[in-house]
Design a protein around this motif. Sequence first.
Motif, mmCIF file in Angstrom:
data_model
loop_
_atom_site.group_PDB
_atom_site.id
_atom_site.type_symbol
_atom_site.label_atom_id
_atom_site.label_comp_id
_atom_site.label_asym_id
_atom_site.label_seq_id
_atom_site.Cartn_x
_atom_site.Cartn_y
_atom_site.Cartn_z
ATOM 1 N N ILE A 313 0.780 -1.304 -0.053
ATOM 2 C CA ILE A 313 -0.128 0.062 0.100
ATOM 3 C C ILE A 313 0.909 1.151 -0.205
ATOM 4 C CG2 ILE A 313 -1.810 1.331 1.435
ATOM 5 C CD1 ILE A 313 -2.749 -1.314 2.242
ATOM 6 N N VAL A 314 1.962 1.236 0.759
ATOM 7 C CA VAL A 314 2.923 2.311 0.806
ATOM 8 C C VAL A 314 3.480 2.713 -0.353
ATOM 9 C CG1 VAL A 314 5.084 3.285 1.733
ATOM 10 C CG2 VAL A 314 3.254 2.281 3.265
ATOM 11 N N ALA A 315 4.012 1.435 -1.258
ATOM 12 C CA ALA A 315 4.456 1.539 -2.523
ATOM 13 C C ALA A 315 3.655 2.266 -3.448
ATOM 14 C CB ALA A 315 5.247 0.261 -2.920
ATOM 15 N N VAL A 316 2.317 1.829 -3.396
ATOM 16 C CA VAL A 316 1.317 2.337 -4.465
ATOM 17 C C VAL A 316 1.100 3.876 -4.080
ATOM 18 C CG1 VAL A 316 -1.181 2.127 -5.072
ATOM 19 C CG2 VAL A 316 0.029 0.052 -4.691
ATOM 20 N N LEU A 317 1.059 4.368 -2.950
ATOM 21 C CA LEU A 317 0.710 5.580 -2.601
ATOM 22 C C LEU A 317 2.113 6.439 -3.056
ATOM 23 C CD1 LEU A 317 -0.780 5.339 0.921
ATOM 24 C CD2 LEU A 317 -2.018 5.729 -1.335
ATOM 25 N N VAL A 318 3.363 6.035 -2.785
ATOM 26 C CA VAL A 318 4.539 6.791 -3.089
ATOM 27 C C VAL A 318 4.971 6.730 -4.661
ATOM 28 C CG1 VAL A 318 6.889 6.823 -2.662
ATOM 29 C CG2 VAL A 318 5.743 6.263 -0.689
ATOM 30 N N PHE A 319 4.867 5.687 -4.987
ATOM 31 C CA PHE A 319 5.169 5.662 -6.487
ATOM 32 C C PHE A 319 4.085 6.268 -7.493
ATOM 33 C CE2 PHE A 319 8.022 2.144 -4.946
ATOM 34 C CZ PHE A 319 9.157 2.884 -5.469
ATOM 35 N N GLY A 320 2.586 5.853 -6.970
ATOM 36 C CA GLY A 320 1.532 6.540 -7.663
ATOM 37 C C GLY A 320 1.396 8.042 -7.858
ATOM 38 N N GLY A 321 1.908 8.628 -6.310
ATOM 39 C CA GLY A 321 2.130 9.979 -6.205
ATOM 40 C C GLY A 321 3.435 10.498 -7.339
ATOM 41 N N LEU A 322 4.285 9.787 -7.544
ATOM 42 C CA LEU A 322 5.214 10.326 -8.169
ATOM 43 C C LEU A 322 5.125 10.291 -9.616
ATOM 44 C CD1 LEU A 322 8.454 9.011 -6.240
ATOM 45 C CD2 LEU A 322 7.770 11.242 -6.388
ATOM 46 N N TRP A 323 4.492 8.998 -10.310
ATOM 47 C CA TRP A 323 4.549 8.825 -11.786
ATOM 48 C C TRP A 323 3.369 8.460 -12.218
ATOM 49 C CZ3 TRP A 323 9.111 5.731 -9.799
ATOM 50 C CH2 TRP A 323 10.106 6.331 -9.624
ATOM 51 N N GLY A 324 2.133 8.737 -11.471
ATOM 52 C CA GLY A 324 0.779 8.811 -11.838
ATOM 53 C C GLY A 324 0.655 7.016 -12.180
ATOM 54 N N PHE A 325 -0.106 6.823 -13.285
ATOM 55 C CA PHE A 325 -0.608 5.267 -13.541
ATOM 56 C C PHE A 325 0.383 4.430 -13.625
ATOM 57 C CE2 PHE A 325 -1.115 2.115 -16.762
ATOM 58 C CZ PHE A 325 -2.140 1.351 -16.157
ATOM 59 N N TRP A 326 1.714 4.922 -14.331
ATOM 60 C CA TRP A 326 2.961 3.929 -14.258
ATOM 61 C C TRP A 326 3.279 3.703 -13.083
ATOM 62 C CZ3 TRP A 326 2.428 1.001 -18.344
ATOM 63 C CH2 TRP A 326 2.039 1.448 -19.783
ATOM 64 N N GLY A 327 3.382 4.566 -12.176
ATOM 65 C CA GLY A 327 3.856 4.308 -10.680
ATOM 66 C C GLY A 327 3.163 3.461 -10.189
ATOM 67 N N VAL A 328 1.608 3.509 -10.257
ATOM 68 C CA VAL A 328 0.815 2.405 -9.636
ATOM 69 C C VAL A 328 1.046 1.103 -10.033
ATOM 70 C CG1 VAL A 328 -1.710 1.996 -9.254
ATOM 71 C CG2 VAL A 328 -0.785 4.195 -8.781
ATOM 72 N N PHE A 329 1.118 1.036 -11.447
ATOM 73 C CA PHE A 329 1.505 -0.262 -12.196
ATOM 74 C C PHE A 329 2.675 -0.793 -11.674
ATOM 75 C CE2 PHE A 329 2.585 -2.879 -15.525
ATOM 76 C CZ PHE A 329 1.204 -3.680 -16.056
ATOM 77 N N PHE A 330 3.611 -0.190 -11.503
ATOM 78 C CA PHE A 330 5.006 -0.775 -11.214
ATOM 79 C C PHE A 330 5.260 -0.668 -9.994
ATOM 80 C CE2 PHE A 330 5.571 0.132 -15.951
ATOM 81 C CZ PHE A 330 6.073 -1.014 -16.275
ATOM 82 N N ALA A 331 4.455 -0.417 -9.036
ATOM 83 C CA ALA A 331 4.681 -0.248 -7.689
ATOM 84 C C ALA A 331 4.910 -1.587 -6.970
ATOM 85 C CB ALA A 331 3.200 0.328 -6.734
ATOM 86 N N ILE A 332 4.631 -2.507 -7.216
ATOM 87 C CA ILE A 332 4.839 -3.928 -6.448
ATOM 88 C C ILE A 332 6.428 -4.046 -7.214
ATOM 89 C CG2 ILE A 332 4.533 -6.196 -6.298
ATOM 90 C CD1 ILE A 332 1.385 -5.315 -6.151
ATOM 91 N N PRO A 333 6.521 -4.104 -8.345
ATOM 92 C CA PRO A 333 7.856 -4.529 -8.873
ATOM 93 C C PRO A 333 8.968 -3.677 -8.387
ATOM 94 C CG PRO A 333 6.393 -4.705 -10.843
ATOM 95 C CD PRO A 333 5.464 -4.089 -9.497
ATOM 96 N N LEU A 334 8.692 -2.381 -8.186
ATOM 97 C CA LEU A 334 9.554 -1.549 -7.580
ATOM 98 C C LEU A 334 9.912 -1.543 -5.949
ATOM 99 C CD1 LEU A 334 8.531 1.956 -9.445
ATOM 100 C CD2 LEU A 334 10.615 0.677 -9.685
ATOM 101 N N ALA A 335 8.859 -1.916 -5.505
ATOM 102 C CA ALA A 335 9.119 -2.318 -4.031
ATOM 103 C C ALA A 335 9.933 -3.550 -3.869
ATOM 104 C CB ALA A 335 7.600 -2.355 -3.388
ATOM 105 N N THR A 336 9.652 -4.519 -4.747
ATOM 106 C CA THR A 336 10.523 -5.707 -4.680
ATOM 107 C C THR A 336 11.828 -5.547 -5.195
ATOM 108 O OG1 THR A 336 8.329 -6.881 -5.450
ATOM 109 C CG2 THR A 336 10.446 -8.051 -5.621
ATOM 110 N N LEU A 337 12.106 -4.642 -5.887
ATOM 111 C CA LEU A 337 13.436 -4.221 -6.619
ATOM 112 C C LEU A 337 14.030 -3.590 -5.168
ATOM 113 C CD1 LEU A 337 15.761 -3.883 -8.494
ATOM 114 C CD2 LEU A 337 14.725 -1.677 -9.136
#
Length: 356
Positions: A313-337
């Motif tokens: 949830i934190v990853a979705v909020l942070v990356f979604g706020g930074l990069w919009g739809f693509w940030g939400v889409f890649f929130a889990i992969p980025l958090a896993t990275l």
Amino acid sequence: MTRFFKGWLHRYFFDEEAVILSVLLIVGFVVVLTMGTMLAPVFAAMVLAFLLQGLVNQLKQRRLSHNLSVSLVFMLFITSFLVILLIVLPLIGDQVSRLFGELPRMIGDAHHALSVLPDEYPGFISDTQVTVWIDTLNNQITNVGQWFVSFSLSSIPGFVGVLIYLVLVPILVFFFLKDSGVLAAWAGGLLPRQRPMMNQVYEEMSDQIANYVRGKAIEILIVGGVTYLAFAILGVRYAALLGLLVGLSVVVPYIGAAVVTIPVALIGFFQWGWGNEFIVLMVVYGIIQALDGNVLVPLLFSEAVNLHPIAIIVAVLVFGGLWGFWGVFFAIPLATLLKALMTAWPKPEEEESTSS
């Protein structure tokens, strides 16, 4: 304080590879933040090429040449692209226009439904509460109407940008697929020859991110398509629009399904009221969500992402706020990275053990 800071740097950045990787991460983050809009077609093409690379690899395993595999996959991509552009988008645009045309009737029905609540439930709902609800509803409808008008006017100059996407993205996808090996070799030549930490992170993340992104794209198509067919059979208005919303809702874990339930229930209520058809609609929608969560997701994502729900949830909020739809889409992969980087990062204990 300076001594403490130097000690901290020595503990976690004693390895040359860690310093180089930190610089690369910072540069990449700055590039995305400062030039993300300009490079958006490149990023979109990279994502699409990443999705299609699996099909290319499967065709090459069947002893087809690289160029033939790329050509077949690219033809499939162009066909799908044209179907979405010429059939799906006009259908959804027509339903959005009809929905806005029907809003006055829906608003009137909502006012009537709210106005009778004090008579039906006098001990729980007062006229003052209903007045507040109606004023809030009117304000929200006004804001949506103003946004729609401003969006329509502002989209006129953006039509040129859409044309750029329509031309550039397919060309970039083709070259990313065709020259993927050359580009990977070029990128590897810029990195140190001895890079065990980078190799560990890459091996841990490449298959996992690829499976996640492709699985999520397939999940969107399946959930959206099944929802559209089910709603069309039930005779639900705006079935294509609702299918698109339900399909995209799987991008946001835990939250998307709950949020998209609201428009599904509202359209069903305004079409049928509290009738049997409305109950059937919500039961069918609940079955689709249950099958998605309990059958489709385990089937597509056999390698579970080992992240706590709070981290997701934190990853979705942070990356979604930074990069919009693509940030939400890649929130889990980025958090896993990030998790893989923390796991592979050289530890002070490792330095002590190697020195001894």
